[in-house]
Design a protein around this motif. Sequence first.
Motif, PDB file in Angstrom:
ATOM      1  N   ASP E 151       0.849  -1.204   0.000  1.00  0.00           N
ATOM      2  CA  ASP E 151       0.000   0.000   0.000  1.00  0.00           C
ATOM      3  C   ASP E 151       0.881   1.250   0.000  1.00  0.00           C
ATOM      4  OD1 ASP E 151      -2.231   1.700   0.226  1.00  0.00           O
ATOM      5  OD2 ASP E 151      -3.170   0.432   1.746  1.00  0.00           O
ATOM      6  N   ALA E 152       0.413   2.280  -0.658  1.00  0.00           N
ATOM      7  CA  ALA E 152       1.070   3.579  -0.537  1.00  0.00           C
ATOM      8  C   ALA E 152       0.661   4.276   0.762  1.00  0.00           C
ATOM      9  CB  ALA E 152       0.722   4.460  -1.734  1.00  0.00           C
ATOM     10  N   HIS E 153      -0.393   3.767   1.382  1.00  0.00           N
ATOM     11  CA  HIS E 153      -1.004   4.449   2.525  1.00  0.00           C
ATOM     12  C   HIS E 153      -1.098   3.538   3.745  1.00  0.00           C
ATOM     13  CE1 HIS E 153      -2.771   5.863  -1.333  1.00  0.00           C
ATOM     14  NE2 HIS E 153      -2.472   7.051  -0.840  1.00  0.00           N
ATOM     15  N   ASP E 243      -3.217  -3.515  -1.906  1.00  0.00           N
ATOM     16  CA  ASP E 243      -3.827  -2.297  -2.437  1.00  0.00           C
ATOM     17  C   ASP E 243      -3.019  -1.924  -3.680  1.00  0.00           C
ATOM     18  OD1 ASP E 243      -4.468   0.340  -3.066  1.00  0.00           O
ATOM     19  OD2 ASP E 243      -4.784   0.901  -0.981  1.00  0.00           O
ATOM     20  N   ASP E 245      -2.690   0.523  -5.399  1.00  0.00           N
ATOM     21  CA  ASP E 245      -2.061   1.839  -5.564  1.00  0.00           C
ATOM     22  C   ASP E 245      -0.629   1.873  -5.024  1.00  0.00           C
ATOM     23  OD1 ASP E 245      -2.307   2.359  -2.784  1.00  0.00           O
ATOM     24  OD2 ASP E 245      -4.085   3.597  -3.057  1.00  0.00           O
TER      25      ASP E 245
HETATM   26 CA   LIG Z   1      -3.742   3.020  -0.843  1.00  0.00          CA
END
Ligand SMILES: [Ca+2]
Lengths: 313, 313, 313, 313, 313, 313
Positions: E151-153, E243, E245
């Motif tokens: 995930d980027a987050h 995720d 992204d």
């Molecule tokens: Ca994300």
Amino acid sequence: MVKFSFLQPGKPAVFKDRFVTKVNEQLIPYSEGETGEIGLIGLPYSKTSISLSQASDAPKTIRASLSSFSTFSGERDRDYEDVKILDFGDVQTHPTEMEESIDRLHISVREMLEKDACQRYIMLGGDHGVSYPSIRAFKEHYGEIGVIQWDAHHDVRNLDDGGRTNGTPFRSLIDGGHLKGENLAQIGIRDYANAKEYHSYTIEKGISVYTMEDVEQKGILPIIERELERLSKLVDVIYLSVDMDVVDQAFAPGCPAIGPGGITSRELLASISTAASHEKVKGMDIVEIDPSKDFRDMTSRLAAAAMLRFMYN
Amino acid sequence: MVKFSFLQPGKPAVFKDRFVTKVNEQLIPYSEGETGEIGLIGLPYSKTSISLSQASDAPKTIRASLSSFSTFSGERDRDYEDVKILDFGDVQTHPTEMEESIDRLHISVREMLEKDACQRYIMLGGDHGVSYPSIRAFKEHYGEIGVIQWDAHHDVRNLDDGGRTNGTPFRSLIDGGHLKGENLAQIGIRDYANAKEYHSYTIEKGISVYTMEDVEQKGILPIIERELERLSKLVDVIYLSVDMDVVDQAFAPGCPAIGPGGITSRELLASISTAASHEKVKGMDIVEIDPSKDFRDMTSRLAAAAMLRFMYN
Amino acid sequence: MVKFSFLQPGKPAVFKDRFVTKVNEQLIPYSEGETGEIGLIGLPYSKTSISLSQASDAPKTIRASLSSFSTFSGERDRDYEDVKILDFGDVQTHPTEMEESIDRLHISVREMLEKDACQRYIMLGGDHGVSYPSIRAFKEHYGEIGVIQWDAHHDVRNLDDGGRTNGTPFRSLIDGGHLKGENLAQIGIRDYANAKEYHSYTIEKGISVYTMEDVEQKGILPIIERELERLSKLVDVIYLSVDMDVVDQAFAPGCPAIGPGGITSRELLASISTAASHEKVKGMDIVEIDPSKDFRDMTSRLAAAAMLRFMYN
Amino acid sequence: MVKFSFLQPGKPAVFKDRFVTKVNEQLIPYSEGETGEIGLIGLPYSKTSISLSQASDAPKTIRASLSSFSTFSGERDRDYEDVKILDFGDVQTHPTEMEESIDRLHISVREMLEKDACQRYIMLGGDHGVSYPSIRAFKEHYGEIGVIQWDAHHDVRNLDDGGRTNGTPFRSLIDGGHLKGENLAQIGIRDYANAKEYHSYTIEKGISVYTMEDVEQKGILPIIERELERLSKLVDVIYLSVDMDVVDQAFAPGCPAIGPGGITSRELLASISTAASHEKVKGMDIVEIDPSKDFRDMTSRLAAAAMLRFMYN
Amino acid sequence: MVKFSFLQPGKPAVFKDRFVTKVNEQLIPYSEGETGEIGLIGLPYSKTSISLSQASDAPKTIRASLSSFSTFSGERDRDYEDVKILDFGDVQTHPTEMEESIDRLHISVREMLEKDACQRYIMLGGDHGVSYPSIRAFKEHYGEIGVIQWDAHHDVRNLDDGGRTNGTPFRSLIDGGHLKGENLAQIGIRDYANAKEYHSYTIEKGISVYTMEDVEQKGILPIIERELERLSKLVDVIYLSVDMDVVDQAFAPGCPAIGPGGITSRELLASISTAASHEKVKGMDIVEIDPSKDFRDMTSRLAAAAMLRFMYN
Amino acid sequence: MVKFSFLQPGKPAVFKDRFVTKVNEQLIPYSEGETGEIGLIGLPYSKTSISLSQASDAPKTIRASLSSFSTFSGERDRDYEDVKILDFGDVQTHPTEMEESIDRLHISVREMLEKDACQRYIMLGGDHGVSYPSIRAFKEHYGEIGVIQWDAHHDVRNLDDGGRTNGTPFRSLIDGGHLKGENLAQIGIRDYANAKEYHSYTIEKGISVYTMEDVEQKGILPIIERELERLSKLVDVIYLSVDMDVVDQAFAPGCPAIGPGGITSRELLASISTAASHEKVKGMDIVEIDPSKDFRDMTSRLAAAAMLRFMYN
Ligand SMILES: [Ca+2]
Ligand SMILES: [Ca+2]
Ligand SMILES: [Ca+2]
Ligand SMILES: [Ca+2]
Ligand SMILES: [Ca+2]
Ligand SMILES: [Ca+2]
Ligand SMILES: [Ca+2]
Ligand SMILES: [Ca+2]
Ligand SMILES: [Ca+2]
Ligand SMILES: [Ca+2]
Ligand SMILES: [Ca+2]
Ligand SMILES: [Ca+2]
């Protein structure tokens, strides 16, 4: 004192012809005590849609499309730059609480009306579900309400199968006692876009239904005139509810439920002009535009053109 | 006193997480006397482009892309929400007078610098033609100037064949005496994207040229470090000029002159971070993004990410 | 005598920098007796494709993309404007006779080679099915042939299930005795993109297969060098067959069979450069680009860049 | 002697039905002394546009769209393959000198007319700004000129706010004494697309204005016929100026200033047929198509169809 | 008895190579008592997304993308056509009741696991919000759970500002006691994509965080291997939460929150292969693909390729 | 027994309103002995197209578009949910054998008709070439046949220049003795879309031709009524052949040969309704929709709407 020669921090740099007033320049953020002819509010909600919809983005694209239009009508030789439009902004909805969001729409339209700041109001959806809280608010504020609905669909689905969706606003209004069936006129209803059960419901409730065949045979303007006359005897206020999918997909390619065989852009604009000329007409919503599906914001441009026919009369 | 429950006229309704600061929220329209770390200005001009270009729309899309980023760097465990960004707006260009428009860009950057309001500045193009007036203004304000240029192209074309286009900024600067050849470093120059005559010009003028082959062999970070060290001995101020077509078309699909074989998004971001860490670096422009050709504003997003590497150091 | 000041009937009006030679300007329609370094021919056929494909449009878009490139290599400090490219045009295929069309491709490549007009040739597909008639023609003209194939797929399907499709060229060539298995090297073969039966076929026939894992581990350049050396001992002529779907979908979004996990644009260009440096390499085809599926002709641009690496050596 | 069986170097390979003559096949590059019925010239300029426009690409896409049409009218049972169309090419404009570019358009149309090579001429824009130099040239060559303008807009803006833009051609012509107000008829003018000031200007100058409401009420053909009769008594030559944004956005999605409520494709084609049947009509321009904004070149196809109604009479 | 020669009512007509097994052909609708290696379930819900998302359409496009892949790995010389994939279908969510919908996801994953029909499971989102009910169900079925999140987050936002959105799954899981902080590893976290508060939360809870800088410096495979070893000592079962992204926007253009500077497609596929090789890994979800925003279903294709790396080990 | 609460493996999860019957739900895969009102078959072939076409994908998109329509007509107050539609599937064509594929279409339509399972049939193309085998099969099954063809083109090209293409079906039928010229009526033929030679052929063979000018002058419904009456005296069965390019490009943007000046969506639907009301009408094909060129499947939606007018009478 001019600080900069060619910069105005906080304002976009756009070409300005001194003689042209763009409609978007007429939008003034509402502030306490301000009054104007038109009140504008965004109802950016479409999580109630049965199918996937990003109609909640439409208030933004429709407002932006106002910059493509000026305030001047050559046909009437009339410049409407004196018509003040108060922009009440967009309702802040809740990311995950759906009933809460619908309540916020209702509360916000009511709060806007209670300011008594304007003569007429435009509500920008959002999906057609936003008409339920909006029309309720109008009813509460103005009294007995009549509605002219441009739509390919009846929107009187049962609420058991999916709750309060974009297919149910008029069912919710009628069953909830907010709107009498005979006070609702539906224009542009299409074959093979509705169910027998809901057709029966419209008959049972006394809703005035005009199909595309009626539009083809009788013309849309005589239909509107007849309904204005009929409704004006029954109600205190008339509300226009414009579901853009009443328009043929060639002219309104950005609706979630596009289809062939609808009305043309000229028929839409002329019929709204006619409707808006009646003094009991106080509100109009424009719904079911999903900008992510559109081509060059065509459908939002058509919506903006429809706003002008409502505002400038 | 809250007038409305869920409406804020004049402000868009967006979801707000109390702990997240979006970069776009940090943009403050400049007002007289205000100071901040970063000054931001839009140079929305691309009529000087040889090929058709709508790069003049990029300041809008890049600013909008800032809303996709927060102010926090996890790698450095540092929140840059204290970094104030003053937005000086976009220069108002002239629809038909081209030299007049270039003058306005020059005057506007100079007027901005003369306010001495910020420590560093970001200029958003526009096509690469905007670097000519921008770098001139920096030179006039700061003294001897060095430039690191990310680009697939030399941009030192002759001016006789088409005047002052987006292919000529560094020719105009050098021939005009605003920039010394040895004070210019070009990174990411591609084969079959330039002409022998202009290659010869770079040699003759002593420009430091690094091709994609150099990037592949030596790595982009060591190249940047070497040039920073070299330039810092020669000049008073270093200016970064980022033509986004230095990036491979897969990562920057929205440039007018896209092509294969360029640097990656990671190479771009890391190299700007490295360059920006040097204290003599005072300005950066980002040019050659045509939003009408882009996919999902990818190239504007990359530009916004590059801005962060420059601003937060 | 100049008839018009700014018009040249029959020629497009494009900006011309006197020092820049665009590659497309180097294309000369072949005429009897003419000679040059490179012969170019379009093989615009893709009705043999298993899935729907408009790859037959690619010769047009690839040629057009040549206008994005100049003849100058800065890395080698060499202008290749002296390299003459003879364009033999596109083969006229038949709308409904498929075998007839394949014959026409074969006849046309052979007729081109028989002119002995050029040192090297580029064939622009079309789908990969065009390599069958093309390589046959090379074999007939030059003698024993070796092939380096860039591809995610083996392309050695059985012919019973669908005839001579774009999945069968190398099967047709090997089973038809036109190409020995050991004279074929396949680079970039992907997991889950082929069948066990055909993997077995490659082993049985002695085909040299390099998977993406091999590319990741060993590097693509050493692989090419090894195969050039190996093949050059076995054959009279080496033919490069470049199926663009060997490239990752991010870098070549316009192939019918796009997918993730392929080589990058830099790996493609460098590997073709390396291959083309061998003197036994006489021909290259580029296939499987469907312009109708592409984004901004990115994949055609990459193909044009690949052509340059082949032509300029 | 046929050199190749299926190749014709220098000519594209297209399917040819021996009985079908495509209109594009009728285009002959003009050469000194040649004569024909129709002269065609491209005026590829749109840097004068107020908003961003790539209309300068339209001459290319409109010409290409001619390949979708044949020379035969079934309604008249007439094959127009004998109508020779001389293509004078596209004017070479200047990348950065705007007035110079407008001069080049003027000079080029005049040089074309001075050849006296054709009976009628078609000018392909470009934005509407090109009509200023074009109509001037017609006036200089033919004498007193009348113009029928299809347009949603008056195009008589003041020149102080932006110079000679695409919003000013008829203002420039009238104020410059090249065209009398009463010799100009404007068809399809839309509400909320113009300013009161310019409406007043049309009245003051005696311009004949027909709004969309007029088109709806009276029909477009009777309007054209009336104006042809009126103008033919006043002028030596009649020029048609077709701004494609007169057409509803559903039928002409590729204009920069698209909007709803315009004429249909059938109304456009029929009205041009009617106008072109008058012998004093000698020229027609088609402007304001931006191919980069179009869908499947629909608007260029409509322009090509309009050309046929003009050429074949 | 064959009723028709070339028709099979109820089955699509697709080309079939007898030796190729497409992965989609391996999907068998689950029926009572059936067992297989892999269980597949669609969690088509994204109304919990903060921004507009149509990620609920992804289970359909990812399944469809499986038809682009075969069951054979050349690198391992292994055909996985014996791996049976049971498809449990997609959860029927509710149009307007959001909590009800999340409950249905939870109930459905649990009911699937309780069948004990498969060894491993793949959950297709939907937005990242679906991981909350899914991981809860895994915890309830398998015991102590560890999660590796691509995930980027961080996805540990507070729940007060918007309820249980796609930004909160791991906060909900940790605060709800379903997942221990130290049992969570986050890979690919990006600068300027998160808030300081949530960074602090990850430290406080002992979450293992690897940024893009870590990936760049240490390589993604060693990171995965270290975490597998660490987690395997602490938990009964490991769950992969992907995720999309985390991937750079060039390789995964169809995520709602695309951005530059992420991992490549090769890094994603290799890291999932590595992770899936551990026997404690029992489940994987793939989330945050919005097919309406994608280009040629590229992101769904990458997701399908990731599924293969998980299924075939 | 319900195995799962919210999962139905093997069935898609779609919202269901208990009172709405979607047309696609009425499609039943044909099984031996089954009977129904309507038989539906896909003829997915377009390799016979002169220009590149992916019309072979249309049976899939048209069927999918049926889910946008319900079975209820409000105008007639009639629910057609009792009309059973048997779906015979799509013909399996051959990847490379073209004549073989046409034979398969012929055999398959014939085999379908021989089942005598339905009263009427719908054939979904594919390009217009599929009408040749389809109409032949109808002739063989029903006897003397009449055809009403909606088309911009005559489709009677010679067969020497390209074999049996999508431009030849009616030539093949007439010259092959399967259809008498006087039994063919062509509606909507456009100027500059055909050749004189073929116009002459229609006269010579006694084909009834109605141009767009006829449609404009006489109205499309009276034309259809006249032809129904005329044909019904001459033939045993009437077949409708609907080439969607008869419709203006604004309403049917997905046809390969789009163009302006065609009929509207309302004219198409009304004319098919009128035609379908005649009892001798037993079959209808819909051809020339290329979904890859369409916008939001608009043209397939129009085709589905046309199907309803045919099926529900
Ligand atoms: Ca994300
Ligand atoms: Ca509605
Ligand atoms: Ca509706
Ligand atoms: Ca540059
Ligand atoms: Ca550049
Ligand atoms: Ca291949
Ligand atoms: Ca391949
Ligand atoms: Ca105009
Ligand atoms: Ca105009
Ligand atoms: Ca996430
Ligand atoms: Ca046809
Ligand atoms: Ca046709």
